[in-house]
Design a protein around this motif. Structure first.
Motif, PDB file in Angstrom:
ATOM      1  N   CYS A   3      -2.666   0.506  -7.311  1.00 10.80           N
ATOM      2  CA  CYS A   3      -2.968   0.332  -5.891  1.00 10.80           C
ATOM      3  C   CYS A   3      -4.481   0.130  -5.723  1.00 10.80           C
ATOM      4  O   CYS A   3      -5.272   0.919  -6.230  1.00 10.80           O
ATOM      5  N   CYS A   6      -5.905   3.422  -3.636  1.00  9.99           N
ATOM      6  CA  CYS A   6      -5.964   4.781  -4.184  1.00  9.99           C
ATOM      7  C   CYS A   6      -5.757   4.838  -5.694  1.00  9.99           C
ATOM      8  O   CYS A   6      -5.861   5.907  -6.288  1.00  9.99           O
ATOM      9  N   HIS A   8      -3.004   4.488  -7.396  1.00  6.97           N
ATOM     10  CA  HIS A   8      -1.681   4.963  -7.804  1.00  6.97           C
ATOM     11  C   HIS A   8      -0.944   3.858  -8.575  1.00  6.97           C
ATOM     12  O   HIS A   8      -0.990   2.698  -8.180  1.00  6.97           O
ATOM     13  N   CYS A  29       2.253   0.706  -1.758  1.00  6.14           N
ATOM     14  CA  CYS A  29       1.914   1.816  -2.651  1.00  6.14           C
ATOM     15  C   CYS A  29       2.841   2.999  -2.364  1.00  6.14           C
ATOM     16  O   CYS A  29       3.073   3.353  -1.201  1.00  6.14           O
ATOM     17  N   CYS A  32       0.030   6.115  -1.068  1.00  4.99           N
ATOM     18  CA  CYS A  32      -0.677   6.060   0.224  1.00  4.99           C
ATOM     19  C   CYS A  32       0.010   5.125   1.237  1.00  4.99           C
ATOM     20  O   CYS A  32      -0.381   5.059   2.395  1.00  4.99           O
TER      21      CYS A  32
HETATM   22 ZN   LIG Z   1      -2.262   3.708  -2.741  1.00  2.00          ZN
END
Ligand SMILES: [Zn+2]
Length: 149
Positions: A3, A6, A8, A29, A32
């Protein structure tokens, strides 16, 4: 696919569009929930091998349409259908192969529909497994009913 917001590693494909030279995917994502877009070169596109050995590019909308028809007038949310198609798509691309047999996709749809709705499962099985003759259909129904008892 990390992502960009963030970092991820898990994202969900919410939309796929193919143009002549690339495939554009909208992703969400899983951490988030922000959305971002990725592009893949068409050379990375997945080919589906049909039963008569013809190849055609994987078409998410076609898969979605097939599942929708099987689920017509059943108490199944569009979000569930989208989720099923998304999971199958993710899996197919995660194989990292250039070609996948259409039977592999058909079996995956059957597995997912079985969990979701018995009638949608039977409908898809009739079309996909070509359960045209009544005996084969009856056997499948008996088996299904035994499983749901
Ligand atoms: Zn994210």
């Amino acid at each position: 696919m990390l992502c960009p917001y963030c970092g991820h590693p898990d994202s969900r494909v919410v939309d796929t569009r193919a143009t002549a030279e690339s495939i554009r995917r909208r992703r969400e994502c899983q951490a988030c929930r922000k959305r971002f877009t990725t592009y893949e070169q068409i050379s990375e596109a997945l080919l589906i091998v049909k039963r008569d050995s013809r190849r055609e590019p994987f078409d998410r909308n076609k898969l979605l349409q097939g599942v929708r028809i099987a689920c017509a007038k059943r108490p199944i949310a569009m979000a569930d259908i989208e989720r099923v198609v998304g999971q199958i798509e993710e899996y197919l691309f995660s194989l990292g192969r250039a070609e996948v047999k259409s039977d592999v996709i058909g079996q995956m749809v059957l597995e997912k529909l079985k969990e979701l709705d018995p009638l949608a499962y039977i409908r898809f099985a009739i079309v996909y497994m070509e359960l045209a003759d009544v005996e084969a259909l009856q056997r499948e129904l008996v088996r299904l009913m035994a499983e749901h008892r």
